[in-house]
Enzyme design. Structure first.
Site, PDB file in Angstrom:
ATOM      1  N   GLU A  56      -8.484 -12.546  -8.223  1.00  0.00           N
ATOM      2  CA  GLU A  56      -7.127 -11.986  -8.116  1.00  0.00           C
ATOM      3  C   GLU A  56      -6.096 -13.105  -8.055  1.00  0.00           C
ATOM      4  O   GLU A  56      -5.069 -13.076  -8.741  1.00  0.00           O
ATOM      5  CB  GLU A  56      -6.986 -11.118  -6.854  1.00  0.00           C
ATOM      6  CG  GLU A  56      -7.784  -9.839  -6.875  1.00  0.00           C
ATOM      7  CD  GLU A  56      -7.491  -8.964  -5.652  1.00  0.00           C
ATOM      8  OE1 GLU A  56      -6.352  -8.950  -5.169  1.00  0.00           O
ATOM      9  OE2 GLU A  56      -8.428  -8.299  -5.177  1.00  0.00           O
TER      10      GLU A  56
ATOM     11  N   MET B  53       0.818  -1.214   0.000  1.00  0.00           N
ATOM     12  CA  MET B  53       0.000   0.000   0.000  1.00  0.00           C
ATOM     13  C   MET B  53       0.857   1.272   0.000  1.00  0.00           C
ATOM     14  O   MET B  53       0.702   2.133   0.869  1.00  0.00           O
ATOM     15  CB  MET B  53      -0.982  -0.040   1.181  1.00  0.00           C
ATOM     16  CG  MET B  53      -1.886  -1.270   1.174  1.00  0.00           C
ATOM     17  SD  MET B  53      -2.657  -1.631  -0.425  1.00  0.00           S
ATOM     18  CE  MET B  53      -4.255  -0.889  -0.165  1.00  0.00           C
TER      19      MET B  53
ATOM     20  N   ASN C 215       1.482  -5.059 -10.590  1.00  0.00           N
ATOM     21  CA  ASN C 215       0.610  -4.739  -9.451  1.00  0.00           C
ATOM     22  C   ASN C 215      -0.745  -5.386  -9.675  1.00  0.00           C
ATOM     23  O   ASN C 215      -1.174  -5.557 -10.813  1.00  0.00           O
ATOM     24  CB  ASN C 215       0.435  -3.213  -9.345  1.00  0.00           C
ATOM     25  CG  ASN C 215      -0.439  -2.816  -8.164  1.00  0.00           C
ATOM     26  OD1 ASN C 215      -0.297  -3.375  -7.067  1.00  0.00           O
ATOM     27  ND2 ASN C 215      -1.347  -1.881  -8.372  1.00  0.00           N
TER      28      ASN C 215
ATOM     29  N   HIS D  29      -4.795  -4.876  -8.710  1.00  0.00           N
ATOM     30  CA  HIS D  29      -5.730  -3.863  -8.205  1.00  0.00           C
ATOM     31  C   HIS D  29      -7.142  -4.443  -8.230  1.00  0.00           C
ATOM     32  O   HIS D  29      -7.543  -5.035  -9.232  1.00  0.00           O
ATOM     33  CB  HIS D  29      -5.646  -2.599  -9.067  1.00  0.00           C
ATOM     34  CG  HIS D  29      -6.519  -1.502  -8.550  1.00  0.00           C
ATOM     35  ND1 HIS D  29      -6.189  -0.761  -7.430  1.00  0.00           N
ATOM     36  CD2 HIS D  29      -7.730  -1.054  -8.957  1.00  0.00           C
ATOM     37  CE1 HIS D  29      -7.159   0.103  -7.188  1.00  0.00           C
ATOM     38  NE2 HIS D  29      -8.110  -0.060  -8.099  1.00  0.00           N
TER      39      HIS D  29
ATOM     40  N   ASP E  67      -1.786   3.261 -10.529  1.00  0.00           N
ATOM     41  CA  ASP E  67      -2.709   2.292 -11.144  1.00  0.00           C
ATOM     42  C   ASP E  67      -2.952   2.573 -12.628  1.00  0.00           C
ATOM     43  O   ASP E  67      -4.068   2.384 -13.130  1.00  0.00           O
ATOM     44  CB  ASP E  67      -4.054   2.268 -10.384  1.00  0.00           C
ATOM     45  CG  ASP E  67      -3.882   1.836  -8.932  1.00  0.00           C
ATOM     46  OD1 ASP E  67      -2.976   1.043  -8.650  1.00  0.00           O
ATOM     47  OD2 ASP E  67      -4.664   2.307  -8.075  1.00  0.00           O
TER      48      ASP E  67
HETATM   49  C1  GAR Z   1      -5.974  -7.127  -2.634  1.00  0.00           C
HETATM   50  O1  GAR Z   1      -7.377  -7.065  -2.790  1.00  0.00           O
HETATM   51  C2  GAR Z   1      -5.289  -6.215  -3.639  1.00  0.00           C
HETATM   52  O2  GAR Z   1      -5.926  -6.192  -4.881  1.00  0.00           O
HETATM   53  C3  GAR Z   1      -5.415  -4.889  -2.932  1.00  0.00           C
HETATM   54  O3  GAR Z   1      -5.128  -5.184  -1.581  1.00  0.00           O
HETATM   55  C4  GAR Z   1      -5.540  -6.512  -1.301  1.00  0.00           C
HETATM   56  C5  GAR Z   1      -4.382  -7.265  -0.685  1.00  0.00           C
HETATM   57  O4  GAR Z   1      -4.801  -8.526  -0.251  1.00  0.00           O
HETATM   58  N1  GAR Z   1      -4.489  -3.929  -3.474  1.00  0.00           N
HETATM   59  C6  GAR Z   1      -4.770  -2.643  -3.614  1.00  0.00           C
HETATM   60  O5  GAR Z   1      -5.844  -2.147  -3.281  1.00  0.00           O
HETATM   61  C7  GAR Z   1      -3.666  -1.820  -4.232  1.00  0.00           C
HETATM   62  N2  GAR Z   1      -4.140  -0.493  -4.539  1.00  0.00           N
HETATM   63  P1  GAR Z   1      -3.729  -9.631   0.139  1.00  0.00           P
HETATM   64  O6  GAR Z   1      -2.763  -8.966   1.125  1.00  0.00           O
HETATM   65  O7  GAR Z   1      -4.517 -10.706   0.802  1.00  0.00           O
HETATM   66  O8  GAR Z   1      -3.027 -10.091  -1.111  1.00  0.00           O
END
Ligand code: GAR
Length: 200
Positions: A173, A89, A106, A108, A144
C-alpha cells in the site's frame, strides 16, 4: 506545487509514507491539510508533530452530507487539488464526490472488485483466495468502485493470519499509493469509463 488533503481515521501509516516521499522529493506536492473524523487518530497527532495543518472534524450526530459539507469547506479553504483517503473509514456523500470530481483517491486492502467494504484482509482469508493485494482507485459515488489507478498482488502464505497478511499488504500500500499520487499529479492519467490509461 499541488496541494494534497489527507483524510484519515486511525493509525495513518499510509499518510506517513506519503509524507516521507514528499520530503524525499519524489512526490511534487505539499500536504496542505490533514483531517480526521476521530479525535484520537494516531495519524492526526503525527501530522501535528510534523508541523502540518491538522484538523479534527467530529462527525457525531451529523448526517452524512452535513458533515461532508464541513470537510469540503475545509479542503477548499486549504486549496486542496487532490484528496487522498488514507484509512478514512467513512463513505463519502455524492455531494463530496461532486465537489472534487476525479480528484479523490482511496486505498483499499484488496484487489478490487474482490472484497470491497470492511475487513478486506479477513474476507480474503475466509474466502480462501491464494492471492490478494491492494488497490488505489479514483473515488466515485459507489463504495470502492471507482476507476483503478494502481494495484499490487500479495500472495497468501500458509499460516497467514489477518495480522500477518495485513502487514504484507500494507508494505505494498505504502508503495503504490505514492505511485498513484505521482501519476495523478503528472496529468498523464486518462479515464474513459472504468478504464484508466497512462500517457507516456
Ligand atoms: C489500510 O490498510 C487501508 O487500506 C485500509 O485501512 C488501513 C489504514 O491504515 N482502508 C480501508 O479498509 C478502506 N476501506 P493506515 O491508517 O495505517 O494508513
Amino acid at each position: 506545487m499541488k496541494n494534497l488533503g489527507i483524510l484519515l481515521s486511525g493509525r495513518g501509516s499510509n499518510f506517513e509514507a506519503i509524507a516521507r516521499n514528499i520530503q524525499a522529493g519524489t512526490i511534487p506536492a505539499r500536504i496542505a491539510v490533514v483531517i480526521s473524523n476521530k479525535e484520537d487518530a494516531a495519524g492526526l497527532s503525527r501530522a501535528n508533530e510534523m508541523g502540518l495543518k491538522s484538523l479534527f472534524l467530529p462527525s457525531k450526530g451529523k448526517d452524512r452530507e452535513t458533515y461532508d459539507r464541513e470537510v469540503v469547506a475545509s479542503l477548499k479553504e486549504y486549496q486542496v487539488d487532490l484528496v487522498c483517503l488514507a484509512g478514512f473509514m467513512r463513505v463519502l456523500s455524492p455531494y463530496f464526490v461532486r465537489a472534487f470530481p476525479g480528484r479523490i483517491l482511496n486505498i483499499h486492502p484488496a484487489l478490487l472488485p474482490a472484497f470491497p467494504g470492511l475487513d478486506a484482509q479477513k474476507q480474503a482469508l475466509d474466502y480462501g483466495v491464494q492471492f490478494t493485494g491492494c488497490t488505489v482507485h479514483v473515488v466515485d459515488e459507489g463504495v470502492d468502485t471507482g476507476p483503478i489507478i494502481r494495484q499490487a498482488v500479495v500472495p497468501i502464505e500458509a499460516g497467514d493470519t489477518v495480522e500477518s497478511l495485513s502487514a504484507r499488504i500494507l508494505t505494498e500500500e505504502h508503495r503504490i499509493y505514492s505511485e498513484a499520487i505521482r501519476l495523478m499529479l503528472s496529468g498523464r492519467v486518462r479515464i474513459e469509463g472504468r478504464r484508466a490509461t497512462f500517457e507516456p
